[in-house]
Scaffold this active site. Structure first.
Site, short mmCIF file in Angstrom:
data_model
loop_
_atom_site.label_atom_id
_atom_site.label_comp_id
_atom_site.label_asym_id
_atom_site.label_seq_id
_atom_site.Cartn_x
_atom_site.Cartn_y
_atom_site.Cartn_z
N HIS A 161 4.05 1.33 2.19
CA HIS A 161 5.25 0.65 1.69
C HIS A 161 5.92 1.47 0.59
O HIS A 161 7.14 1.57 0.54
CB HIS A 161 4.88 -0.71 1.08
CG HIS A 161 4.30 -1.70 2.04
ND1 HIS A 161 3.00 -2.11 1.99
CD2 HIS A 161 4.86 -2.37 3.07
CE1 HIS A 161 2.78 -3.01 2.94
NE2 HIS A 161 3.89 -3.17 3.62
N HIS A 172 0.86 -1.18 0.00
CA HIS A 172 0.00 0.00 0.00
C HIS A 172 0.89 1.23 0.00
O HIS A 172 2.13 1.10 0.00
CB HIS A 172 -0.95 -0.03 1.21
CG HIS A 172 -0.25 -0.28 2.51
ND1 HIS A 172 0.60 0.62 3.08
CD2 HIS A 172 -0.26 -1.37 3.32
CE1 HIS A 172 1.07 0.13 4.20
NE2 HIS A 172 0.58 -1.09 4.37
N ARG A 180 -3.51 -5.45 6.46
CA ARG A 180 -4.65 -6.13 7.11
C ARG A 180 -5.92 -5.28 7.06
O ARG A 180 -7.00 -5.79 7.36
CB ARG A 180 -4.31 -6.49 8.56
CG ARG A 180 -3.31 -7.64 8.67
CD ARG A 180 -3.22 -8.17 10.08
NE ARG A 180 -2.41 -9.37 10.17
CZ ARG A 180 -1.12 -9.40 10.52
NH1 ARG A 180 -0.50 -8.28 10.82
NH2 ARG A 180 -0.46 -10.53 10.56
N SER A 234 -2.34 -0.37 6.48
CA SER A 234 -1.85 -1.71 6.81
C SER A 234 -2.44 -2.69 5.80
O SER A 234 -3.58 -2.50 5.35
CB SER A 234 -2.33 -2.09 8.21
OG SER A 234 -2.26 -3.48 8.39
#
Ligand code: PAF
Length: 296
Positions: A37, A34, A187, A185
């Site tokens: 990063h 994402h 997640r 994140s």
């Protein structure tokens, strides 16, 4: 951009790059990239001649009941994203390449690895330290970039570097957030749109605590209480921990000192998704009535 799947090949390329005098940066990731990063990779490009992004979902840092199998993976998407920002190499090994059947060495960390995430996820940081050590050795990087979102992980990695005298610089890059405040994140994809919006209370809670500190609150329990009161506005959130400590080593004290850098860390469950976040701030150095600077 080149994709390298084999550790020996990556090591050979890195050695050749170093022989040519190139400075190498590594950005370790577990993929499903994402904007957070990508910011790490962009920052790495400012610090080095060559950037290697690693994509490896490391089984050794997941507990038996955790989401290793379900962890989101989409290599083609990651590949296009990294290509679009001019990353030089992706190191994308198989589990059998990093941990062949003959693999026998483990790391057992204590200290900063034992609290918080270390308590909630036993063995997690041993797995992180192990794979990061291997990635550092394979890429021969001069500098590594990690996101502040995994704050405790950054302390664990700095500890690893000190303990093993690793010749690599560790850079921590600030948290990248969604427009409504949720820390980015991989997640977050488990969350529904409503859950995402509700989870933005985590950022609000950290912000409230920061404001309280700016106004003079130094008592650890009171700072935690500001965070807890705010989080409780969203009953769907199940609080795992709220922890305020010295940012340097996660040590706790009843009252922080003026000028001290502190970190406020949160872990919560939203439905079946565990979210972590944190924020750092400095205890202000205030002038008292006699104009003496407190704490000096
Ligand atoms: O932060 C992560 O994505 C992982 O813990 C890391 C550092 C890539 C090690 O597997």
């Amino acid at each position: 951009m080149q994709i390298i799947k084999n550790a020996s090949e990556m090591q050979k390329i890195s050695r050749e790059l170093k022989d040519k005098g190139k400075r190498i940066a590594v950005v370790p990731t577990m993929g499903y990239l994402h904007e957070g990063h990508l910011s790490l990779v962009r920052h790495a490009q400012e610090l080095a001649d060559i950037v290697i992004a690693t994509i490896f979902v490391n089984p050794k840092q997941f507990g038996p009941n955790e989401d290793f199998d379900q962890y989101p993976r989409d290599f083609n998407r990651d590949n296009s994203l990294l290509e679009s920002i001019g990353c030089d190499y992706i190191f994308y090994p198989d589990v059998s390449d990093i941990y062949p059947l003959s693999y026998a060495t483990e790391i057992n960390m204590s200290g900063v690895a034992n609290v918080l995430e270390g308590e909630s996820r036993p063995g997690h940081f041993n797995g992180v330290a192990l794979v990061v050590l291997k990635l550092f050795n394979i890429t021969k990087a001069d500098v590594s970039i990690f996101g502040q979102k995994d704050f405790q992980q950054t302390l664990v990695i700095k500890q690893l570097v000190r303990d093993f005298n690793l010749d690599i610089q560790v850079i921590i890059y600030p948290i990248v957030r969604e427009p409504y405040g949720l820390a980015m994140s991989s997640r977050n994809r488990y969350l529904s749109e409503v859950e995402r919006e509700k989870s933005s209370i985590i950022f609000v809670a950290l912000d409230e605590a920061k404001k309280a500190v700016a106004k003079g609150e130094r008592r650890r329990k009171m700072i935690n209480s500001v965070i807890l009161t705010t989080l409780r506005q969203v009953p769907e959130l199940k609080i795992d921990y709220v922890y305020t400590a010295k940012a340097e080593n996660l040590e706790i004290t009843d009252e922080f000192l003026p000028g001290e850098e502190i970190v406020m860390l949160i872990a919560v469950w939203m439905g079946r998704t565990r979210l972590i976040d944190n924020s750092m701030t400095k205890i202000p150095i205030t002038l008292n009535d006699n104009n003496f600077i407190e704490g000096i």
